[in-house]
Enzyme design. Structure first.
Site, mmCIF file in Angstrom:
data_model
loop_
_atom_site.group_PDB
_atom_site.id
_atom_site.type_symbol
_atom_site.label_atom_id
_atom_site.label_comp_id
_atom_site.label_asym_id
_atom_site.label_seq_id
_atom_site.Cartn_x
_atom_site.Cartn_y
_atom_site.Cartn_z
ATOM 1 C CE1 TYR A 1 1.083 -0.331 4.400
ATOM 2 C CE2 TYR A 1 -0.011 1.799 4.421
ATOM 3 C CZ TYR A 1 0.821 0.869 5.024
ATOM 4 O OH TYR A 1 1.382 1.164 6.240
ATOM 5 C CE LYS B 1 3.177 2.981 3.100
ATOM 6 N NZ LYS B 1 3.196 3.046 4.553
ATOM 7 C CG LEU C 1 8.355 2.188 4.869
ATOM 8 C CD1 LEU C 1 8.152 0.957 3.988
ATOM 9 C CD2 LEU C 1 7.032 2.899 5.065
ATOM 10 C CD GLU D 1 9.815 1.501 10.756
ATOM 11 O OE1 GLU D 1 9.696 2.448 9.970
ATOM 12 O OE2 GLU D 1 9.794 0.311 10.390
HETATM 13 N N1 PMP Z 1 7.580 3.661 9.049
HETATM 14 C C1 PMP Z 1 6.458 2.927 9.057
HETATM 15 C C2 PMP Z 1 6.471 1.604 9.744
HETATM 16 C C3 PMP Z 1 5.287 3.410 8.441
HETATM 17 O O1 PMP Z 1 4.171 2.670 8.460
HETATM 18 C C4 PMP Z 1 5.304 4.688 7.854
HETATM 19 C C5 PMP Z 1 4.070 5.276 7.233
HETATM 20 N N2 PMP Z 1 3.454 4.453 6.352
HETATM 21 C C6 PMP Z 1 6.497 5.411 7.852
HETATM 22 C C7 PMP Z 1 7.608 4.864 8.452
HETATM 23 C C8 PMP Z 1 6.584 6.779 7.216
HETATM 24 O O2 PMP Z 1 6.571 6.680 5.830
HETATM 25 P P1 PMP Z 1 6.061 7.891 4.904
HETATM 26 O O3 PMP Z 1 6.872 9.067 5.280
HETATM 27 O O4 PMP Z 1 6.330 7.431 3.535
HETATM 28 O O5 PMP Z 1 4.617 8.075 5.219
#
Ligand code: PMP
Length: 288
Positions: free
Chosen positions: A38, A152, A208, A184
């Site tokens: 996603y 993701k 991520l 994270e």
């Molecule tokens: N880490 C994780 C585990 C996440 O789920 C997200 C958001 N989807 C992020 C980091 C931040 O990613 P982004 O800046 O692309 O929203």
């Protein structure tokens, strides 16, 4: 749910339908195996923020899982824009999900399935946001996820448990740790500041690579901050001058309490506020 979101028009496999009419097979691999990826793309002023980088990451996630590369980026952009229009979305997000599709239940990846592609809008106040104004509190919790957090996927049960545990303990979110190192947040990247140096963990298979994280890195550089890509411990975070999270929905949001430790005076730090402001300004330049 009803109150927040009056009947939306959503996207499913090439069609725009009312959310109550969007139906997916119980044999869909997203439903049986969480075999889906996603993206969540921010919408500001009725336009998409950083769309190209979300598409880049989506393609990578699909490639890592050996999905058929049949998605057309132009078409994705088209239905994102159409959803914004159909739902009068000024500010919020678009959630896009790509599932491997429908097949008889079997662990092995089926051959030549048709991807199930769905998307919907969520209206949210992102710029003028209460959590961002006050800052949030986080707890640390052991990271018990699998080791491919760089993909993701919609396999989000552990982050969901972690966030729920945070709420149960009266906090807003959880930072997940391995061997006492912060990986994270449950759905965001974690950062701390000491002096004028920003620390963020290096990206690999255990976290991520956030689209917002990448944008912040260039904003931070422009503002003259030194950034060190290194994991930090729970104690280093607890004693930091400032801390914050980044994601497409939170932008830059200050963390003002970690476990039982108040970060400085318990208010969003000046550098964090500067980064948030600069990030929003730069995000508005990427509108598509
Ligand atoms: N880490 C994780 C585990 C996440 O789920 C997200 C958001 N989807 C992020 C980091 C931040 O990613 P982004 O800046 O692309 O929203």
């Amino acid at each position: 749910l009803k109150k927040l979101y009056p009947m939306r028009t959503v996207y499913l496999n090439g069609e725009y339908v009312l959310e109550k009419d969007a139906k997916v097979s119980i044999f869909d691999r997203a439903f049986l195996f969480a075999d889906a990826v996603y993206e969540v793309t921010t919408v500001l002023k009725g336009k998409l923020v950083d769309f190209d980088n979300h598409m880049k990451r989506l393609k990578r996630s699909m490639k890592e899982l050996h999905f058929e590369p049949t998605l057309n980026e132009k078409n994705i952009l088209k239905f994102h824009r159409e959803l914004i229009k159909l739902n009068n979305l000024e500010e919020g997000v678009i959630y896009l999900q790509v599932s491997r599709g429908v097949a008889e239940r079997d662990f092995a990846f089926p051959k030549e399935t048709e991807l199930t592609v769905s998307a919907f809008t969520q209206k949210k106040d992102l710029v003028e946001n209460k959590s961002a104004q006050k800052g949030i509190s986080v707890i640390t919790i052991e990271d018990l996820r699998w080791k491919r957090c760089d993909i993701k996927t919609i396999q989000l049960l552990y982050p969901s448990m972690a966030k729920s545990e945070a709420l149960r303990q009266g906090a807003d979110d959880a930072w997940m740790t391995q061997n006492n190192y912060v990986m994270e947040g449950s759905s965001n990247n974690a950062w701390i500041i000491r002096g004028k140096t920003i620390y963020t963990r290096q990206t690999d298979n255990l976290i991520l690579s956030g689209v917002t994280r990448a944008a912040i890195l260039s904003v931070a550089e422009e503002l003259g901050y030194k950034v060190i890509f290194k994991q930090f411990t729970t104690q280093e975070a607890e004693s930091a001058d400032e801390a914050f999270v980044t994601s497409a929905t939170t932008f830059v949001t200050a963390v003002v309490k970690i476990n039982n430790h108040r970060i400085k005076d318990g208010k969003p730090g000046v550098f964090t506020q500067e980064l948030r402001k600069a990030y929003i300004k730069q995000a508005l330049k990427t509108l598509k």
